[in-house]
Design a protein around this motif. Structure first.
Motif, PDB file in Angstrom:
ATOM      1  N   ALA A  23      -5.862   1.994  -2.547  1.00 13.86           N
ATOM      2  CA  ALA A  23      -5.848   1.882  -1.088  1.00 13.86           C
ATOM      3  C   ALA A  23      -4.823   0.836  -0.668  1.00 13.86           C
ATOM      4  O   ALA A  23      -3.895   1.124   0.086  1.00 13.86           O
ATOM      5  CB  ALA A  23      -7.233   1.524  -0.561  1.00 13.86           C
ATOM      6  N   PHE A  24      -4.963  -0.384  -1.195  1.00 13.65           N
ATOM      7  CA  PHE A  24      -3.958  -1.415  -0.949  1.00 13.65           C
ATOM      8  C   PHE A  24      -4.148  -2.557  -1.935  1.00 13.65           C
ATOM      9  O   PHE A  24      -5.180  -2.666  -2.611  1.00 13.65           O
ATOM     10  CB  PHE A  24      -4.012  -1.929   0.500  1.00 13.65           C
ATOM     11  CG  PHE A  24      -5.227  -2.755   0.839  1.00 13.65           C
ATOM     12  CD1 PHE A  24      -5.202  -4.147   0.760  1.00 13.65           C
ATOM     13  CD2 PHE A  24      -6.400  -2.147   1.256  1.00 13.65           C
ATOM     14  CE1 PHE A  24      -6.309  -4.893   1.075  1.00 13.65           C
ATOM     15  CE2 PHE A  24      -7.521  -2.884   1.587  1.00 13.65           C
ATOM     16  CZ  PHE A  24      -7.478  -4.279   1.500  1.00 13.65           C
ATOM     17  N   SER A  60       0.845  -1.202   0.000  1.00 13.10           N
ATOM     18  CA  SER A  60       0.000   0.000   0.000  1.00 13.10           C
ATOM     19  C   SER A  60       0.873   1.241   0.000  1.00 13.10           C
ATOM     20  O   SER A  60       2.023   1.210   0.449  1.00 13.10           O
ATOM     21  CB  SER A  60      -0.918   0.011   1.227  1.00 13.10           C
ATOM     22  OG  SER A  60      -0.163   0.071   2.423  1.00 13.10           O
ATOM     23  N   LYS A  61       0.293   2.329  -0.523  1.00 12.51           N
ATOM     24  CA  LYS A  61       0.953   3.630  -0.443  1.00 12.51           C
ATOM     25  C   LYS A  61       0.645   4.258   0.915  1.00 12.51           C
ATOM     26  O   LYS A  61      -0.431   4.046   1.476  1.00 12.51           O
ATOM     27  CB  LYS A  61       0.431   4.550  -1.550  1.00 12.51           C
ATOM     28  CG  LYS A  61       0.967   4.252  -2.946  1.00 12.51           C
ATOM     29  CD  LYS A  61       2.382   4.764  -3.110  1.00 12.51           C
ATOM     30  CE  LYS A  61       2.883   4.626  -4.543  1.00 12.51           C
ATOM     31  NZ  LYS A  61       2.278   5.637  -5.438  1.00 12.51           N
ATOM     32  N   TRP A  75       6.023   3.364  -0.348  1.00 12.76           N
ATOM     33  CA  TRP A  75       5.316   2.085  -0.383  1.00 12.76           C
ATOM     34  C   TRP A  75       5.579   1.338   0.919  1.00 12.76           C
ATOM     35  O   TRP A  75       6.706   1.355   1.426  1.00 12.76           O
ATOM     36  CB  TRP A  75       5.809   1.204  -1.533  1.00 12.76           C
ATOM     37  CG  TRP A  75       5.234   1.497  -2.869  1.00 12.76           C
ATOM     38  CD1 TRP A  75       5.832   2.163  -3.899  1.00 12.76           C
ATOM     39  CD2 TRP A  75       3.936   1.107  -3.348  1.00 12.76           C
ATOM     40  NE1 TRP A  75       4.993   2.224  -4.987  1.00 12.76           N
ATOM     41  CE2 TRP A  75       3.827   1.577  -4.684  1.00 12.76           C
ATOM     42  CE3 TRP A  75       2.861   0.418  -2.787  1.00 12.76           C
ATOM     43  CZ2 TRP A  75       2.686   1.377  -5.454  1.00 12.76           C
ATOM     44  CZ3 TRP A  75       1.735   0.219  -3.554  1.00 12.76           C
ATOM     45  CH2 TRP A  75       1.645   0.692  -4.867  1.00 12.76           C
ATOM     46  N   GLU A  88      -0.671   6.884   3.419  1.00 11.98           N
ATOM     47  CA  GLU A  88      -1.816   7.773   3.265  1.00 11.98           C
ATOM     48  C   GLU A  88      -1.408   9.238   3.115  1.00 11.98           C
ATOM     49  O   GLU A  88      -2.064  10.005   2.407  1.00 11.98           O
ATOM     50  CB  GLU A  88      -2.752   7.638   4.476  1.00 11.98           C
ATOM     51  CG  GLU A  88      -3.494   6.314   4.529  1.00 11.98           C
ATOM     52  CD  GLU A  88      -4.504   6.261   5.656  1.00 11.98           C
ATOM     53  OE1 GLU A  88      -4.644   7.280   6.369  1.00 11.98           O
ATOM     54  OE2 GLU A  88      -5.140   5.220   5.842  1.00 11.98           O
TER      55      GLU A  88
END
Length: 406
Positions: free
Chosen positions: A266-267, A82-83, A91, A85
């Motif tokens: 989101a993921f 996921s990035k 990452w 937020e």
């Protein structure tokens, strides 16, 4: 309301409160630092930050990012990616011994521009991890979650029964009255009732959303059984796709994004993990608005061919779960809402603590009696317990509250 009805509601309120109070106190105390988890993370040095670079520096391929993460833990498999937020240049890749859900995980932070692994603290240890696990499942997994969900249900019962009993208690008092000239227990009783009614809506919302969150694992399993099983019928009997045979994850992410324009990632759930199937990379995309950013759109991409297989809409119960999670922790409105949530949490701690104090504090009834003389002095006062009988708990029993009214 008849006396019999009041006694029935008092019994419901007393026992629902007594059973859940200690656990609700634990959840309020552990939930308080979780409201400020990002801020505390910065103070403790557990927040990862990407190095400063020229704005607009292009990002490297996601495949390269995953290669770097796997090299850090070659004996593990990638579960999620996921990035960050708050920083699109980071990452986070989560690796576990097997694709099955587990608390034994390692996280690797990778710079999205250079594909360099950054120093990453352990997220499965330390103060915040202990607070999180106590708050979520008491270190007992699914059984702990369901138990806390039951305590949340009892809290809702205690709130409803307390509201029913509040009206007869207040009929002789102005709203907000705290009788400071009375005994200590009576002052705490008034404060308990006042803060309880003030925090009523917030406590009901947080209790209800917390209860819903404890059902998350069961909801996801039901969704997989009810909807994903139909979508996966063509893959029946096929083994999980080995890493060496998988298509480019970067290419898969691009086709998933094209399936849902106007969204962002989101993921990613990798093949064989809890949020995916053995044959797909599942990309969970979200909107860009404050509300739509909490709603996820899953896109299943064939792990071998990088072709979109399905993009099912989440059912209503998973949508309710996603909306309830940030509402539970006050994540919608930034720092102002976090501060409001914290103040209400502290008030709730006082409500629960005072209720526990009033129940544990045995003694004479809370109301004061005028001194009596003569033969009447030898008789027990009204409402006194019979010989050998323990005094009735005051804090949890609304009938005793009525006794305390003037």
């Amino acid at each position: 309301m008849t006396t019999r009805t009041i006694k029935t509601w008092a019994w419901v309120h007393k026992w629902s409160s007594i059973v859940c109070t200690v656990f609700m106190l634990l959840l309020c105390i552990t939930g308080l630092p979780l409201i400020f988890h990002h801020e505390i993370g910065h103070l403790l040095g557990t927040e990862v930050e990407a190095p400063k670079m020229t704005e607009g520096t292009p990002h490297t391929s996601l495949d390269k990012v995953l290669e770097v993460a796997r090299a850090k833990y070659p004996d593990r498999v990638v579960q999620f990616a996921s990035k960050d937020e708050d920083d699109d240049n980071l990452w986070f890749v989560t690796l576990t011994p097997t694709p099955a859900p587990t608390d034994d995980f390692r996280s690797v932070a990778v710079d999205a521009r250079t594909a360099e692994a950054l120093p990453t603290p352990r997220f499965d240890e330390g103060f915040m991890w202990i607070m999180f696990k106590l708050h979520v499942d008491l270190f007992a997994g699914l059984a702990g979650k369901l138990f806390l969900g039951l305590m949340g249900l009892l809290l809702l019962v205690a709130i409803v029964s307390g509201v029913v009993l509040y009206s007869p208690f207040m009929r002789k008092l102005d709203f907000g009255t705290v009788r400071r000239d009375k005994r200590t227990r009576l002052k705490w009783l008034d404060l308990h009732n006042l803060l309880g009614i003030v925090t009523l809506v917030w406590l009901f919302v947080v209790g209800a959303t917390g209860m819903i969150n404890t059902w998350a694992d069961l909801m996801i399993k039901y969704w997989q059984y009810d909807q994903l099983s139909t979508l996966l019928a063509p893959y029946k009997g096929q083994p999980t796709v080995p890493v060496a045979e998988r298509a480019s994850v970067q290419r898969s992410m691009e086709v998933a994004a094209a399936q849902a324009p106007g969204t962002k990632l989101a993921f990613i759930a990798f093949p064989g993990t809890a949020f995916s199937s053995p044959h797909h990379h599942t990309f969970f995309l979200k909107g860009n608005e404050p509300f739509t950013s909490r709603l996820l759109q899953p896109v299943l991409v064939d792990a071998k061919t990088a072709e979109v297989t399905a993009a099912p809409k989440l059912p209503w119960y998973l949508t309710a779960l996603l909306v309830s999670q940030p509402l539970h922790f006050g994540d919608y409105g930034g720092m102002p809402m976090q501060i409001i949530w914290a103040l209400l949490d502290i008030a709730t701690i006082i409500v629960l603590g005072s209720g526990l104090y009033l129940w544990l504090k045995k003694g004479n009834p809370v109301h004061e009696h005028k001194p009596r003389t003569g033969p009447e002095a030898a008789a027990p006062p009204p409402h006194a317990p019979a010989p050998g009988q323990a005094p009735q708990p005051v804090g949890a029993n609304a009938a005793a509250r009525l006794e305390g009214a003037p």
